[in-house]
Design a protein around this motif. Structure first.
Motif, PDB file in Angstrom:
ATOM      1  N   MET A 130      41.072  42.237  30.023  1.00 40.85           N
ATOM      2  CA  MET A 130      39.904  41.539  30.582  1.00 40.85           C
ATOM      3  C   MET A 130      38.567  41.939  29.967  1.00 40.85           C
ATOM      4  SD  MET A 130      40.291  39.016  32.316  1.00 40.85           S
ATOM      5  CE  MET A 130      38.708  38.780  33.097  1.00 40.85           C
TER       6      MET A 130
ATOM      7  N   SER B 226      36.056  47.355  36.011  1.00 40.16           N
ATOM      8  CA  SER B 226      35.927  46.279  35.034  1.00 40.16           C
ATOM      9  C   SER B 226      34.911  46.664  33.975  1.00 40.16           C
ATOM     10  CB  SER B 226      35.475  44.993  35.734  1.00 40.16           C
ATOM     11  OG  SER B 226      35.188  43.988  34.780  1.00 40.16           O
TER      12      SER B 226
ATOM     13  N   GLU C 282      39.801  49.663  40.908  1.00 39.93           N
ATOM     14  CA  GLU C 282      39.663  48.898  39.675  1.00 39.93           C
ATOM     15  C   GLU C 282      38.321  49.215  39.041  1.00 39.93           C
ATOM     16  OE1 GLU C 282      40.947  44.674  39.820  1.00 39.93           O
ATOM     17  OE2 GLU C 282      41.189  45.032  41.969  1.00 39.93           O
TER      18      GLU C 282
ATOM     19  N   VAL D 175      43.056  49.462  36.130  1.00 33.58           N
ATOM     20  CA  VAL D 175      43.548  49.287  37.488  1.00 33.58           C
ATOM     21  C   VAL D 175      44.424  50.491  37.820  1.00 33.58           C
ATOM     22  CG1 VAL D 175      44.820  47.835  39.102  1.00 33.58           C
ATOM     23  CG2 VAL D 175      43.560  46.775  37.214  1.00 33.58           C
TER      24      VAL D 175
ATOM     25  N   THR E  41      43.975  46.495  31.098  1.00 34.33           N
ATOM     26  CA  THR E  41      44.169  45.069  30.842  1.00 34.33           C
ATOM     27  C   THR E  41      43.128  44.596  29.838  1.00 34.33           C
ATOM     28  OG1 THR E  41      42.658  44.290  32.576  1.00 34.33           O
ATOM     29  CG2 THR E  41      44.923  44.778  33.230  1.00 34.33           C
TER      30      THR E  41
ATOM     31  N   GLU F 284      45.849  32.591  40.214  1.00 40.17           N
ATOM     32  CA  GLU F 284      44.933  33.467  40.932  1.00 40.17           C
ATOM     33  C   GLU F 284      44.928  34.884  40.374  1.00 40.17           C
ATOM     34  OE1 GLU F 284      45.911  33.275  45.041  1.00 40.17           O
ATOM     35  OE2 GLU F 284      45.464  31.131  45.214  1.00 40.17           O
ATOM     36  N   GLY F 285      45.532  35.067  39.214  1.00 44.76           N
ATOM     37  CA  GLY F 285      45.529  36.380  38.586  1.00 44.76           C
ATOM     38  C   GLY F 285      46.875  36.722  37.981  1.00 44.76           C
ATOM     39  N   SER F 286      46.931  37.868  37.354  1.00 40.03           N
ATOM     40  CA  SER F 286      48.146  38.323  36.690  1.00 40.03           C
ATOM     41  C   SER F 286      48.858  39.383  37.527  1.00 40.03           C
ATOM     42  CB  SER F 286      47.812  38.911  35.315  1.00 40.03           C
ATOM     43  OG  SER F 286      47.208  37.949  34.476  1.00 40.03           O
TER      44      SER F 286
ATOM     45  N   GLU G  73      49.094  43.560  41.352  1.00 38.25           N
ATOM     46  CA  GLU G  73      48.118  42.538  40.984  1.00 38.25           C
ATOM     47  C   GLU G  73      47.030  43.201  40.141  1.00 38.25           C
ATOM     48  OE1 GLU G  73      48.823  39.411  41.724  1.00 38.25           O
ATOM     49  OE2 GLU G  73      50.617  40.219  42.692  1.00 38.25           O
ATOM     50  N   VAL G  74      46.842  42.729  38.925  1.00 36.90           N
ATOM     51  CA  VAL G  74      45.943  43.412  37.988  1.00 36.90           C
ATOM     52  C   VAL G  74      44.823  42.498  37.495  1.00 36.90           C
ATOM     53  CG1 VAL G  74      47.653  45.098  37.242  1.00 36.90           C
ATOM     54  CG2 VAL G  74      47.523  42.894  36.072  1.00 36.90           C
ATOM     55  N   GLY G  75      44.436  41.514  38.307  1.00 38.23           N
ATOM     56  CA  GLY G  75      43.361  40.619  37.883  1.00 38.23           C
ATOM     57  C   GLY G  75      43.861  39.629  36.868  1.00 38.23           C
ATOM     58  N   PHE G  76      43.040  39.314  35.899  1.00 35.26           N
ATOM     59  CA  PHE G  76      43.421  38.348  34.865  1.00 35.26           C
ATOM     60  C   PHE G  76      43.586  39.069  33.532  1.00 35.26           C
ATOM     61  CE2 PHE G  76      41.332  35.933  38.132  1.00 35.26           C
ATOM     62  CZ  PHE G  76      42.096  34.781  38.232  1.00 35.26           C
TER      63      PHE G  76
END
Length: 340
Positions: free
Chosen positions: A100, A117, A115, A104, A98, A55-57, A77-80
């Motif tokens: 991605m 993106s 965050e 973050v 990150t 569910e993510g990194s 929690e930093v997404g993927f």
């Protein structure tokens, strides 16, 4: 029958310019004992380790004071994707980049404050570099450089034109304001081979490109690192790759190491070949560190700015997990996976 993966820890070493071990620390995060990012900030250092999940990194961020004493540890929690850079943020916590890619903002207790993106602006998963400067943050990735304020608002964004690629783009403050970004250019097919040149790009505090400087020969060039060695003077490590014929009629990959120096006007003020360019290379204020595989560990060789060997030592670090940065005192902070 599958064999379980060997248990590992992360070994962190603070090494002086003369090769002395100032302090060391071991980290056991269980799930993923492999370092991703090291950072230096006033009064200490930080290590970021990415743990991947369905569910993510999760970014494990550990901090140490200048003597190697543990100061704190937070999980965010930093997404993927992998953590590729981090810088301390005003008010505590960190800004994390990150692959991605995106940013973050992590608070002092590991909470995610905001965050940003970059999805839709990129070619996929690419590393992002970061610089904290005057209460703002400058991020560089692919062919873009952007500046954000403390709340994540994008102040400006600039394209690097021909430069770009998916490599890591080191970004440094320029002596009179603005930033200097080092980047790899795109792959260009020339005759019977691909070429990749390198480029330095100087931007002012508003993101305007003041000048660009190409360097590197007519072959595949790989940017290994850059370091400000004095106000307005930068050393750039890179590796050029050529292919030559061998006895059996095939081709062999041949690597050549280079160290170029540039000033704040974009002029190449020096260049010479360097040794030990087959593995990782870390630039420092007055030299560089080369890392090569040696049995079950690594050989570390510290060299001065002319390439002469200053010190050599063996460490039980897996060379494929090696991470390192040059530090303000002229030495190095290094980390890598070791047997538990």
């Amino acid at each position: 029958m599958a064999h379980p993966a060997p248990e590992t820890d992360i070994l962190i070493l603070k090494v002086s310019a003369a090769g002395d071990i100032k302090w060391e620390a071991r980290v056991d995060i269980d799930a993923y004992d492999r370092p991703d990012v090291l950072a230096e900030f006033p009064g200490g250092y930080a290590l970021a380790v990415t743990e991947y999940g369905r569910e993510g990194s999760t970014a494990h961020i550990l901090t140490y004071n200048e003597h190697g004493d543990a100061r704190g540890r937070m999980n965010a929690e930093v997404g993927f994707g992998r953590v590729t850079a981090l810088v301390p943020a005003d008010g505590g916590g960190f800004l994390v980049a990150t692959e991605m890619p995106g940013l973050v903002r992590v608070g002092a207790r590991g909470e995610v404050l905001w965050e940003r993106s970059f999805a839709g602006e990129d070619q996929g998963m690419v590393p992002v570099s970061l610089l904290a400067q005057n209460g703002q943050y400058v991020a560089a990735w692919e062919d873009k450089v952007a500046c954000f304020d403390e709340n994540g608002t994008r102040i400006w964004q600039t394209a690097l034109d021909a430069a770009g690629g998916i490599g890591y783009h080191p970004v440094y403050p320029a002596p009179e304001g603005g930033v200097l970004v080092f980047a790899e250019g795109p792959d260009v097919f020339s005759g019977d081979r691909f070429e990749v040149y390198l480029q330095a790009v100087r931007l002012d505090e508003n993101g305007t490109v003041l000048w660009t400087q190409d360097f590197g020969g007519e072959e595949l060039n790989e940017l290994l690192g850059a370091r400000e060695t004095a106000p307005g003077e930068f050393a750039v490590l890179y590796r050029s790759v050529t292919h030559s014929g061998n006895f059996w009629g095939g081709t062999e990959r041949v690597s050549h190491g280079h160290l170029a120096t540039l000033n704040d006007d974009g002029e190449v003020t020096g260049h010479h070949a360097i040794e030990g360019s087959g593995g990782a290379m870390i630039p420092a204020e007055n030299g560089y560190l080369s890392v090569t595989a040696a049995g079950a560990g690594s050989t570390l060789v510290g060299r001065d700015i002319t390439g002469h060997e200053v010190w050599r030592q063996e460490q039980p670090i897996d060379p494929y997990s090696f991470r390192g940065i040059g530090t303000a005192d002229g030495g190095y902070l290094i980390a890598g996976s070791v047997a538990a």
